[in-house]
Design an enzyme around this catalytic site. Structure first.
Site, PDB file in Angstrom:
ATOM      1  N   ASP A 125       0.569  -1.145   0.143  1.00  0.00           N
ATOM      2  CA  ASP A 125       0.040   0.189   0.007  1.00  0.00           C
ATOM      3  C   ASP A 125       1.015   1.224   0.075  1.00  0.00           C
ATOM      4  O   ASP A 125       0.595   2.319  -0.711  1.00  0.00           O
ATOM      5  CB  ASP A 125      -0.995  -0.032   1.285  1.00  0.00           C
ATOM      6  CG  ASP A 125      -1.947  -1.057   0.952  1.00  0.00           C
ATOM      7  OD1 ASP A 125      -2.343  -1.650   0.146  1.00  0.00           O
ATOM      8  OD2 ASP A 125      -2.338  -1.543   2.326  1.00  0.00           O
TER       9      ASP A 125
ATOM     10  N   GLU B 298       0.599  -5.751  -5.645  1.00  0.00           N
ATOM     11  CA  GLU B 298       0.309  -4.893  -6.756  1.00  0.00           C
ATOM     12  C   GLU B 298       1.661  -4.065  -7.404  1.00  0.00           C
ATOM     13  O   GLU B 298       1.983  -4.073  -8.514  1.00  0.00           O
ATOM     14  CB  GLU B 298      -0.713  -3.776  -6.285  1.00  0.00           C
ATOM     15  CG  GLU B 298      -1.186  -2.694  -7.345  1.00  0.00           C
ATOM     16  CD  GLU B 298      -2.370  -1.994  -6.996  1.00  0.00           C
ATOM     17  OE1 GLU B 298      -3.117  -2.526  -6.418  1.00  0.00           O
ATOM     18  OE2 GLU B 298      -2.434  -0.844  -7.423  1.00  0.00           O
TER      19      GLU B 298
END
Lengths: 405, 175
Positions: free
Chosen positions: A20, A294
């Site tokens: 994140d 990600e």
């Protein structure tokens, strides 16, 4: 000239690991460097961010880091009047990954004369529904405000109808430079990261980076590398992959940063946690990258090298749909380029899928390794295809410009 | 209730994927000004619920520009065409459907029809012989002028069941 926001506040709630914060930090840096935006990145885990940025925790908020101001928040946080004013006077307010803003801040927004352009930046997905949801807004009731405020959902993605992928303007040039003199750059990289291996680099060495979650499939894959007739060097950053590596090595003591172990044709070296720029260089210089989540997943695509995506595992295998959507969209592009789809890309697809199911991948790696040159070529075409689309920051700035007109 | 206005959810679609937030895409209509918008919400977003009063009514007559309904106590309820939305296509003289009038702050804001309604076909092209499967469709016109797809075997004067929420043909009914 596109008018861009002058001030931006990004809120990031760190769930686990560096994923994140990795995405938020890249976005913050790019907005500062390429658009001259005054960015404050609000984070809720100072210790983790300090480790990520390789700074002392106490220094984190003292001065700007690469032009980005760091602020600390929590769900029960009550911003001071100065902090509140600074956030409200932002032209752009980003809630990363649907983190809920504290009530006190929502009240302050409700009382403000003008609500900033308010974005919920979502996780990346290749699924088709993303195109239908990108740039749709929630109408939000704010305390003391008669008209609802708009919070726009911004979805990163792989097509022109999504928010795109993070890509700094000089990234592809950097990759080209690293890859132009690959052997020299590799030698330099290994000297820096694993001095103990200095001089062991041969022209036929398969260089692999391994940054995954714990995996049942890893042991078989490492065994295949050990049995191979060409040497493989596997670079493992400290973190979650290491526990599965240790299980394979069966050493009495865990490997530490800078140390290496050899099993047959395979050398495994533990490297330190790298800065984002150094990690880009590592991805660029490896023949195959195991990546996860990600941020590293996106970066490996820009590196134009074949990759295995270890997707963030979810209950009831909910992540597989997301994985398949990516494999499908990549497969479609590959098919468009060289119909019918090359056997090598089909083999890679099977490898990625079985890995994410925790299946044995030993035979598959044997099958896949000789096809790495062909897969490299395909990864290059995929990178070029993605680079034809505007990047995420550019799309975000364009949206802000449209909204502020 | 959003930002001081009551909104009606006209359509919703739930999506949950991987690590992404569970989200709900919704088509909303502002019950005060009729504005429609497509929105997306996190599935755990919370709203203040609007308590609406509802009454059973039946359609009585049209007195331009108002459509007049009567409740069970023969009180007249007037509503403008714009507030009838898609329902307007199924309002016909003589209809016997028991509808729901929805009120907000004592003002009628919409009329809901029963989910299934029956209407007469006043015009359609003759059907081609042979196909009675119901899968082949053709266009038919209702008394209100509304045109819709019906099974190819339907004829002028037939009554058909319609889903009033979607406007889709359900079946031919015998009367």
């Amino acid at each position: 000239m596109t008018a861009v926001p002058q001030r931006c506040s990004i809120f990031c709630a760190i769930v686990d690991n560096f994923g994140d914060i990795g995405v938020c930090w890249r976005l913050a840096r790019q907005l500062v460097a390429e658009y001259g935006v005054d960015v404050t990145l609000w984070v809720d885990d100072a210790a983790l961010v300090a480790k990520f940025l390789k700074r002392a925790q106490a220094e984190l908020c003292e001065e700007r880091i690469e032009g980005v101001q760091i602020g600390i928040w929590s769900s029960s946080w009550e911003p001071s009047a100065t902090e509140s004013d600074a956030i409200i006077s932002s032209n752009l307010l980003i809630e990363a990954f649907a983190c809920a803003l504290p009530e006190t801040l929502l009240s302050a927004l409700g009382a403000a004369a003008r609500v900033p352009i308010w974005i919920n930046l979502e996780y990346l997905s290749a699924e088709s529904w993303v195109e239908d949801h990108h740039l749709l807004a929630s109408l939000v009731s704010l305390p003391g405000r008669a008209d609802p405020a708009q919070k726009t959902f911004f979805f990163p993605g792989f097509t022109a109808r999504t928010g795109g992928l993070l890509r700094e303007s000089d990234l592809l040039v950097r990759h080209t430079l690293w890859q132009r003199e690959e052997q020299i750059e590799r030698q330099r990289l290994l000297t820096e990261l694993v001095p103990a291996l200095n001089g062991s680099l041969t022209n036929d060495l398969v260089l692999v980076s391994l940054f995954t979650y714990e995996s049942e499939s890893l042991g078989g894959c490492l065994a295949a590398m050990a049995q191979d007739h060409v040497p493989t060097l596997c670079l493992v950053p400290e973190g979650r992959s290491l526990s599965s590596v240790q299980r394979f090595l069966e050493l009495p003591d865990a490997l530490r940063v800078g140390e290496a172990a050899v099993r047959g044709a395979l050398s495994i070296a533990v490297i330190p946690f790298l800065s984002q720029d150094d990690y880009d260089r590592l991805l660029s210089l490896c023949d195959f990258n195991f990546v996860r989540g990600e941020d590293s997943f996106v970066r490996a695509q820009w590196a134009a090298r074949p990759l295995l995506w270890h997707i963030y595992p979810q209950q009831e295998q909910a992540h597989l749909q997301k994985l398949d959507a990516f494999l499908d969209i990549q497969g479609e592009e590959s098919q468009r380029e060289n119909a019918p789809q090359a056997a090598s890309s089909m083999a890679l697809r099977q490898f990625v899928r079985l890995w994410n199911l925790g299946e044995d991948c030993q035979e598959l790696w044997h099958h896949l390794r000789p096809q790495l040159p062909e897969l490299r070529e395909q990864a290059g075409k995929w990178q070029q295809h993605l680079a034809e689309m505007p990047d995420l920051a550019a799309n975000l700035m364009r949206f802000c410009h449209t909204r502020s007109r | 209730m959003i930002g001081g206005s009551p909104w009606k959810v006209q359509k919703s679609e739930f999506t949950k994927s991987g690590r992404n937030t569970a989200i709900c895409k919704m088509k909303l209509k502002n019950l005060l000004n009729g504005m429609q918008t497509e929105t997306v919400y996190k599935a755990d977003d919370k709203f203040e619920m609007v308590v609406l009063e509802q009454k059973e009514v039946t359609y009585s007559y049209f007195a331009d520009p108002m459509y007049v309904f009567v409740d069970t106590e023969f009180e007249q309820i007037e509503i403008e065409k714009d507030d009838l939305d898609a329902v307007i296509d199924y309002i016909e003289d003589g209809m016997e459907d028991v509808c729901n009038a929805v009120f907000y702050n004592d003002k009628v804001i919409s009329i809901d029809l029963p989910n299934t309604i029956t209407r007469e076909i006043i015009y359609t092209e003759p059907s081609a012989r042979g196909d009675t499967s119901g899968k082949v469709m053709k266009t038919a016109r209702l008394k209100s002028g509304k045109e819709m797809s019906v099974s190819a075997f339907c004829e002028i004067g037939d009554f058909v069941e319609i889903d009033s929420r979607t406007g889709e043909y359900k079946s031919r009914v015998k009367r």
